[in-house]
Design a protein around this motif. Structure first.
Motif, short mmCIF file in Angstrom:
data_model
loop_
_atom_site.label_atom_id
_atom_site.label_comp_id
_atom_site.label_asym_id
_atom_site.label_seq_id
_atom_site.Cartn_x
_atom_site.Cartn_y
_atom_site.Cartn_z
N ILE A 1 75.57 -26.22 -119.78
CA ILE A 1 74.14 -26.29 -120.70
C ILE A 1 74.20 -27.53 -121.57
O ILE A 1 75.23 -27.54 -122.43
N SER A 2 73.18 -28.07 -121.84
CA SER A 2 72.88 -28.95 -122.83
C SER A 2 71.73 -28.98 -123.58
O SER A 2 70.72 -28.44 -123.17
N ASN A 3 71.94 -29.24 -124.84
CA ASN A 3 70.55 -29.30 -125.78
C ASN A 3 69.80 -30.37 -125.77
O ASN A 3 68.78 -30.50 -126.14
N VAL A 4 70.16 -31.40 -124.82
CA VAL A 4 69.71 -32.69 -124.72
C VAL A 4 69.39 -32.88 -123.01
O VAL A 4 70.42 -33.05 -122.22
N ALA A 5 68.03 -32.85 -122.64
CA ALA A 5 67.58 -32.94 -121.25
C ALA A 5 68.27 -33.96 -120.65
O ALA A 5 68.72 -33.79 -119.52
N GLU A 6 68.17 -35.05 -121.12
CA GLU A 6 68.58 -36.42 -120.65
C GLU A 6 70.15 -36.73 -120.67
O GLU A 6 70.53 -37.75 -120.04
N ALA A 7 70.83 -35.66 -121.14
CA ALA A 7 72.26 -35.87 -121.18
C ALA A 7 72.87 -36.21 -120.04
O ALA A 7 72.82 -35.42 -118.76
N PRO A 8 73.74 -37.32 -119.44
CA PRO A 8 74.29 -37.74 -118.51
C PRO A 8 75.15 -36.57 -117.95
O PRO A 8 75.34 -36.31 -116.51
N ALA A 9 75.76 -35.93 -118.76
CA ALA A 9 76.73 -34.78 -118.43
C ALA A 9 76.01 -33.68 -117.52
O ALA A 9 76.83 -33.19 -116.44
N LEU A 10 74.63 -33.55 -117.71
CA LEU A 10 73.82 -32.60 -116.71
C LEU A 10 73.93 -33.14 -115.33
O LEU A 10 74.19 -32.42 -114.27
N GLY A 11 73.82 -34.32 -115.34
CA GLY A 11 73.73 -35.16 -113.99
C GLY A 11 74.97 -34.88 -113.11
O GLY A 11 75.23 -34.65 -111.92
N LEU B 1 85.05 -17.79 -120.91
CA LEU B 1 85.46 -18.81 -121.79
C LEU B 1 84.27 -19.97 -122.02
O LEU B 1 83.65 -20.12 -120.99
N VAL B 2 83.87 -20.20 -123.27
CA VAL B 2 82.87 -21.34 -123.51
C VAL B 2 83.72 -22.52 -124.01
O VAL B 2 84.36 -22.58 -124.89
N CYS B 3 83.46 -23.70 -123.45
CA CYS B 3 84.04 -25.20 -123.70
C CYS B 3 83.02 -25.94 -124.42
O CYS B 3 82.02 -26.34 -123.66
N LEU B 4 83.30 -26.22 -125.62
CA LEU B 4 82.39 -27.49 -126.00
C LEU B 4 82.96 -28.71 -125.59
O LEU B 4 84.27 -29.19 -125.74
N ALA B 5 82.21 -29.42 -125.03
CA ALA B 5 82.41 -30.92 -124.67
C ALA B 5 81.62 -32.02 -124.78
O ALA B 5 80.91 -32.39 -124.24
N GLY B 6 81.77 -32.36 -126.16
CA GLY B 6 81.00 -33.30 -126.73
C GLY B 6 79.37 -32.55 -127.18
O GLY B 6 78.50 -33.32 -126.77
N GLY C 1 82.14 -21.79 -119.18
CA GLY C 1 80.68 -22.24 -119.41
C GLY C 1 80.97 -23.40 -120.35
O GLY C 1 81.62 -23.24 -121.02
N VAL C 2 80.41 -24.42 -119.89
CA VAL C 2 80.78 -25.82 -120.80
C VAL C 2 79.16 -26.10 -121.53
O VAL C 2 78.20 -26.03 -120.71
N LEU C 3 79.36 -26.40 -122.76
CA LEU C 3 78.16 -26.76 -123.60
C LEU C 3 78.33 -28.47 -123.85
O LEU C 3 79.42 -28.91 -124.47
N VAL C 4 77.31 -29.24 -123.62
CA VAL C 4 77.45 -30.86 -123.46
C VAL C 4 76.27 -31.15 -124.25
O VAL C 4 75.23 -30.45 -124.45
N SER C 5 76.05 -32.39 -124.95
CA SER C 5 75.11 -33.14 -125.36
C SER C 5 74.95 -34.52 -124.77
O SER C 5 73.79 -35.11 -125.37
#
Ligand code: GRF
Length: 203
Positions: free
Chosen positions: A35-45, A82-87, A5-9
């Motif tokens: 998963i992003s805490n910021v809905a508009e994060a380009p990472a989600l796209g 595993l959970v990866c924080l990526a920004g 799982g990857v967490l991004v912002s």
């Protein structure tokens, strides 16, 4: 197949490096959810383009523990190993980390323990270091402080600006993050105190 799982912002270039490694069979697992805490994060796209479930989970107005519980539930629903924080720009609560012992990993754009925190590349450049770099580390409650899994050094050039240095550090991040994740998923490692020891592959 191990599940990550990857967490991004934000931008998501490290997420992209993990996705590419998974697609090329270099990750030792698959990216199961982003998963992003910021809905508009380009990472989600980027996740959606790759056909990976991508969830926005806004933190605003929610106590940290409660937000973390929601994120943790989504990660568990997707069966992540595993959970990866990526920004990911949020500090994680102790309850979140206790639920995933030694299973949360972060990438940081400096040679830790030098320059923890925000804007590490610029601060390293301003300090005048000759060697900068990137670090993958296990996440503990203290910021950027857990056992070091992997590092890559980046030489600082006389004509570097904070931006050119950050760009070369980012390339190093994209090299070491997939390799570190593969090592972690593989399970052939142990901790001695805060020293992360990779065990040799069997002959
Ligand atoms: C990277 O420099 C990473 O080391 C830091 O935040 C930045 C995220 O960039 N933790 P990206 O979103 O992966 O492009």
């Amino acid at each position: 197949m191990k599940r990550v799982g990857v967490l991004v912002s934000g931008r998501g270039s490290n997420l992209q490096a993990l996705i590419a490694a998974a697609q090329e069979g270099r990750l030792g697992g698959e990216v199961a959810v982003v998963i992003s805490n910021v809905a508009e994060a380009p990472a989600l796209g980027r996740a959606r383009t790759a056909g990976i479930p991508a969830l926005a989970c806004d933190h605003r107005g929610t106590p940290r523990e409660e937000h973390d519980r929601t994120v943790l539930a989504a990660l568990q629903e997707h069966g992540v190993d595993l959970v990866c924080l990526a920004g990911y720009t949020r500090l994680l609560s102790s309850a979140f980390l206790a639920a995933l012992p030694h299973r949360v990993v972060n990438i940081h754009p400096s040679l830790l323990p030098a320059f923890p925190g925000l804007d590490a590349q610029r601060r390293a450049w301003e300090h005048g270091v000759k060697v900068a770099g990137a670090t993958v580390h296990l996440v503990e409650e203290a910021l950027d402080a857990g056992p070091i899994v992997m590092q890559e050094a980046v030489a600082v050039r006389a004509d570097d600006t904070p931006e050119t240095l950050a760009a070369r550090i980012l390339e190093a991040e994209h090299r070491i993050y997939p390799r570190a994740v593969r090592l972690l998923l593989d399970g052939r490692w142990r901790l001695e105190g805060r020293r992360f020891i990779a065990e040799p592959e069997p002959a």
